[in-house]
Design a protein around this motif. Structure first.
Motif, PDB file in Angstrom:
ATOM      1  N   GLN A   1      -8.951  15.970  33.084  1.00  0.00           N
ATOM      2  CA  GLN A   1      -9.299  17.385  33.075  1.00  0.00           C
ATOM      3  C   GLN A   1      -8.060  18.233  33.303  1.00  0.00           C
ATOM      4  O   GLN A   1      -7.161  17.868  34.043  1.00  0.00           O
ATOM      5  CB  GLN A   1     -10.343  17.679  34.144  1.00  0.00           C
ATOM      6  CG  GLN A   1     -11.693  17.087  33.845  1.00  0.00           C
ATOM      7  CD  GLN A   1     -12.694  17.390  34.945  1.00  0.00           C
ATOM      8  OE1 GLN A   1     -12.362  17.922  35.980  1.00  0.00           O
ATOM      9  NE2 GLN A   1     -13.933  17.032  34.711  1.00  0.00           N
ATOM     10  N   THR A   2      -8.028  19.384  32.680  1.00  0.00           N
ATOM     11  CA  THR A   2      -6.928  20.312  32.829  1.00  0.00           C
ATOM     12  C   THR A   2      -7.157  21.160  34.071  1.00  0.00           C
ATOM     13  O   THR A   2      -8.237  21.721  34.257  1.00  0.00           O
ATOM     14  CB  THR A   2      -6.843  21.217  31.582  1.00  0.00           C
ATOM     15  OG1 THR A   2      -6.710  20.380  30.433  1.00  0.00           O
ATOM     16  CG2 THR A   2      -5.669  22.151  31.672  1.00  0.00           C
ATOM     17  N   ASN A   3      -6.128  21.257  34.892  1.00  0.00           N
ATOM     18  CA  ASN A   3      -6.206  22.087  36.085  1.00  0.00           C
ATOM     19  C   ASN A   3      -5.863  23.522  35.696  1.00  0.00           C
ATOM     20  O   ASN A   3      -4.729  23.807  35.303  1.00  0.00           O
ATOM     21  CB  ASN A   3      -5.239  21.561  37.158  1.00  0.00           C
ATOM     22  CG  ASN A   3      -5.375  22.316  38.450  1.00  0.00           C
ATOM     23  OD1 ASN A   3      -6.426  22.858  38.760  1.00  0.00           O
ATOM     24  ND2 ASN A   3      -4.297  22.358  39.209  1.00  0.00           N
ATOM     25  N   VAL A   4      -6.827  24.416  35.788  1.00  0.00           N
ATOM     26  CA  VAL A   4      -6.642  25.811  35.426  1.00  0.00           C
ATOM     27  C   VAL A   4      -6.816  26.663  36.671  1.00  0.00           C
ATOM     28  O   VAL A   4      -7.812  26.549  37.384  1.00  0.00           O
ATOM     29  CB  VAL A   4      -7.652  26.251  34.339  1.00  0.00           C
ATOM     30  CG1 VAL A   4      -7.498  27.734  34.021  1.00  0.00           C
ATOM     31  CG2 VAL A   4      -7.491  25.417  33.088  1.00  0.00           C
ATOM     32  N   LEU A   5      -5.830  27.521  36.922  1.00  0.00           N
ATOM     33  CA  LEU A   5      -5.897  28.447  38.041  1.00  0.00           C
ATOM     34  C   LEU A   5      -6.252  29.824  37.515  1.00  0.00           C
ATOM     35  O   LEU A   5      -5.701  30.278  36.508  1.00  0.00           O
ATOM     36  CB  LEU A   5      -4.543  28.497  38.766  1.00  0.00           C
ATOM     37  CG  LEU A   5      -4.031  27.165  39.301  1.00  0.00           C
ATOM     38  CD1 LEU A   5      -2.611  27.326  39.835  1.00  0.00           C
ATOM     39  CD2 LEU A   5      -4.960  26.623  40.368  1.00  0.00           C
ATOM     40  N   ASP A   6      -7.158  30.500  38.181  1.00  0.00           N
ATOM     41  CA  ASP A   6      -7.574  31.842  37.783  1.00  0.00           C
ATOM     42  C   ASP A   6      -6.861  32.859  38.671  1.00  0.00           C
ATOM     43  O   ASP A   6      -7.095  32.904  39.875  1.00  0.00           O
ATOM     44  CB  ASP A   6      -9.089  31.984  37.904  1.00  0.00           C
ATOM     45  CG  ASP A   6      -9.611  33.235  37.229  1.00  0.00           C
ATOM     46  OD1 ASP A   6      -8.809  34.173  36.970  1.00  0.00           O
ATOM     47  OD2 ASP A   6     -10.811  33.300  36.955  1.00  0.00           O
ATOM     48  N   TYR A   7      -5.994  33.660  38.060  1.00  0.00           N
ATOM     49  CA  TYR A   7      -5.210  34.666  38.785  1.00  0.00           C
ATOM     50  C   TYR A   7      -5.752  36.077  38.571  1.00  0.00           C
ATOM     51  O   TYR A   7      -5.068  37.039  38.864  1.00  0.00           O
ATOM     52  CB  TYR A   7      -3.757  34.613  38.334  1.00  0.00           C
ATOM     53  CG  TYR A   7      -2.917  33.528  38.964  1.00  0.00           C
ATOM     54  CD1 TYR A   7      -3.487  32.440  39.610  1.00  0.00           C
ATOM     55  CD2 TYR A   7      -1.532  33.585  38.914  1.00  0.00           C
ATOM     56  CE1 TYR A   7      -2.704  31.446  40.182  1.00  0.00           C
ATOM     57  CE2 TYR A   7      -0.743  32.602  39.480  1.00  0.00           C
ATOM     58  CZ  TYR A   7      -1.332  31.542  40.116  1.00  0.00           C
ATOM     59  OH  TYR A   7      -0.559  30.565  40.683  1.00  0.00           O
ATOM     60  N   LYS A   8      -6.972  36.190  38.080  1.00  0.00           N
ATOM     61  CA  LYS A   8      -7.524  37.518  37.834  1.00  0.00           C
ATOM     62  C   LYS A   8      -7.526  38.354  39.108  1.00  0.00           C
ATOM     63  O   LYS A   8      -7.172  39.533  39.096  1.00  0.00           O
ATOM     64  CB  LYS A   8      -8.953  37.418  37.275  1.00  0.00           C
ATOM     65  CG  LYS A   8      -9.562  38.771  36.976  1.00  0.00           C
ATOM     66  CD  LYS A   8     -10.942  38.655  36.368  1.00  0.00           C
ATOM     67  CE  LYS A   8     -11.513  40.043  36.105  1.00  0.00           C
ATOM     68  NZ  LYS A   8     -12.837  39.965  35.493  1.00  0.00           N
ATOM     69  N   THR A   9      -7.894  37.746  40.197  1.00  0.00           N
ATOM     70  CA  THR A   9      -7.937  38.439  41.481  1.00  0.00           C
ATOM     71  C   THR A   9      -6.832  37.905  42.378  1.00  0.00           C
ATOM     72  O   THR A   9      -6.663  36.692  42.507  1.00  0.00           O
ATOM     73  CB  THR A   9      -9.307  38.215  42.155  1.00  0.00           C
ATOM     74  OG1 THR A   9     -10.328  38.650  41.249  1.00  0.00           O
ATOM     75  CG2 THR A   9      -9.414  38.985  43.450  1.00  0.00           C
ATOM     76  N   LYS A  10      -6.099  38.814  42.995  1.00  0.00           N
ATOM     77  CA  LYS A  10      -5.026  38.415  43.899  1.00  0.00           C
ATOM     78  C   LYS A  10      -5.605  37.877  45.193  1.00  0.00           C
ATOM     79  O   LYS A  10      -6.546  38.446  45.750  1.00  0.00           O
ATOM     80  CB  LYS A  10      -4.118  39.609  44.196  1.00  0.00           C
ATOM     81  CG  LYS A  10      -2.960  39.286  45.119  1.00  0.00           C
ATOM     82  CD  LYS A  10      -1.916  40.375  45.203  1.00  0.00           C
ATOM     83  CE  LYS A  10      -2.444  41.660  45.753  1.00  0.00           C
ATOM     84  NZ  LYS A  10      -1.393  42.657  45.976  1.00  0.00           N
ATOM     85  N   ASN A  11      -5.048  36.752  45.665  1.00  0.00           N
ATOM     86  CA  ASN A  11      -5.428  36.201  46.959  1.00  0.00           C
ATOM     87  C   ASN A  11      -4.190  35.584  47.608  1.00  0.00           C
ATOM     88  O   ASN A  11      -3.115  35.572  47.016  1.00  0.00           O
ATOM     89  CB  ASN A  11      -6.581  35.191  46.829  1.00  0.00           C
ATOM     90  CG  ASN A  11      -6.244  34.041  45.911  1.00  0.00           C
ATOM     91  OD1 ASN A  11      -5.166  33.448  46.010  1.00  0.00           O
ATOM     92  ND2 ASN A  11      -7.149  33.710  45.001  1.00  0.00           N
ATOM     93  N   LYS A  12      -4.337  35.056  48.810  1.00  0.00           N
ATOM     94  CA  LYS A  12      -3.193  34.503  49.551  1.00  0.00           C
ATOM     95  C   LYS A  12      -2.500  33.376  48.789  1.00  0.00           C
ATOM     96  O   LYS A  12      -1.282  33.265  48.826  1.00  0.00           O
ATOM     97  CB  LYS A  12      -3.645  33.989  50.926  1.00  0.00           C
ATOM     98  CG  LYS A  12      -3.881  35.072  51.924  1.00  0.00           C
ATOM     99  CD  LYS A  12      -2.564  35.493  52.515  1.00  0.00           C
ATOM    100  CE  LYS A  12      -2.793  36.410  53.699  1.00  0.00           C
ATOM    101  NZ  LYS A  12      -1.621  37.184  54.011  1.00  0.00           N
ATOM    102  N   SER A  13      -3.272  32.541  48.102  1.00  0.00           N
ATOM    103  CA  SER A  13      -2.674  31.378  47.440  1.00  0.00           C
ATOM    104  C   SER A  13      -1.927  31.726  46.149  1.00  0.00           C
ATOM    105  O   SER A  13      -1.037  30.995  45.739  1.00  0.00           O
ATOM    106  CB  SER A  13      -3.734  30.310  47.165  1.00  0.00           C
ATOM    107  OG  SER A  13      -4.674  30.780  46.233  1.00  0.00           O
ATOM    108  N   ASN A  14      -2.267  32.844  45.492  1.00  0.00           N
ATOM    109  CA  ASN A  14      -1.607  33.174  44.221  1.00  0.00           C
ATOM    110  C   ASN A  14      -0.762  34.444  44.280  1.00  0.00           C
ATOM    111  O   ASN A  14      -0.117  34.795  43.303  1.00  0.00           O
ATOM    112  CB  ASN A  14      -2.633  33.276  43.091  1.00  0.00           C
ATOM    113  CG  ASN A  14      -3.530  34.501  43.194  1.00  0.00           C
ATOM    114  OD1 ASN A  14      -3.228  35.488  43.836  1.00  0.00           O
ATOM    115  ND2 ASN A  14      -4.667  34.427  42.535  1.00  0.00           N
ATOM    116  N   GLU A  15      -0.756  35.118  45.403  1.00  0.00           N
ATOM    117  CA  GLU A  15      -0.146  36.442  45.524  1.00  0.00           C
ATOM    118  C   GLU A  15       1.310  36.499  45.053  1.00  0.00           C
ATOM    119  O   GLU A  15       1.678  37.366  44.252  1.00  0.00           O
ATOM    120  CB  GLU A  15      -0.237  36.908  46.979  1.00  0.00           C
ATOM    121  CG  GLU A  15       0.328  38.281  47.216  1.00  0.00           C
ATOM    122  CD  GLU A  15       0.133  38.741  48.656  1.00  0.00           C
ATOM    123  OE1 GLU A  15       0.305  39.943  48.880  1.00  0.00           O
ATOM    124  OE2 GLU A  15      -0.183  37.916  49.539  1.00  0.00           O
TER     125      GLU A  15
END
Length: 140
Positions: A21-35
């Motif tokens: 499976q492909t690991n896809v990260l959703d950055y639509k909303t800013k949070n601590k882990s993707n900021e």
């Protein structure tokens, strides 16, 4: 085939499915882990638009997904000062959508392709131009 063989086969198939499976990260909303990474990517695009249009922008993020060394952004641009975006009258523009494909090269993000306020679907066929980009980053 006995039960033990079936069990081993099922475990193998299930495990293979998980790892493929492909690991896809959703950055639509800013949070601590993707900021940090999200802000960096948007600032790259913002710098391009500021240079091209001589205005400062903020984005309303509608779609922003990352997988591996690629990220796909789609959103709306607004002027940072709240004024209406000024566009050259001699060129056709469709305000205010923006799209960008990012590619990580040698560990550093860069914009592979982008466009703002285009009147066509410039990204048509982008998956063919970048076959290593996971198709899931383009999907809603």
């Amino acid at each position: 085939m006995d039960k033990k063989s079936i069990y081993i086969l099922l475990v193998f198939l299930f495990s293979f499915g998980l790892y493929s499976q492909t690991n896809v990260l959703d950055y639509k909303t800013k949070n601590k882990s993707n900021e940090v990474e999200r802000t960096y990517l948007l600032d790259l695009l913002r710098a391009n638009l500021t240079k091209e249009f001589k205005q400062e922008f903020v984005f309303v993020v509608e779609h922003f997904k990352l997988s591996g060394d690629f990220a796909w952004f789609r959103g709306t641009a607004k002027r940072k000062d709240g004024k209406e975006i000024e566009l050259a009258e001699d060129l056709p523009y469709d305000c205010c959508h923006v799209e960008a494909l990012y590619k990580r090269v040698n560990g550093k993000w860069q914009i592979a392709e982008s466009a703002a306020f285009s009147t066509d679907v410039w990204w048509d066929g982008i998956q063919l131009r970048y076959p290593k980009a996971a198709k899931e980053i383009f999907q809603e």
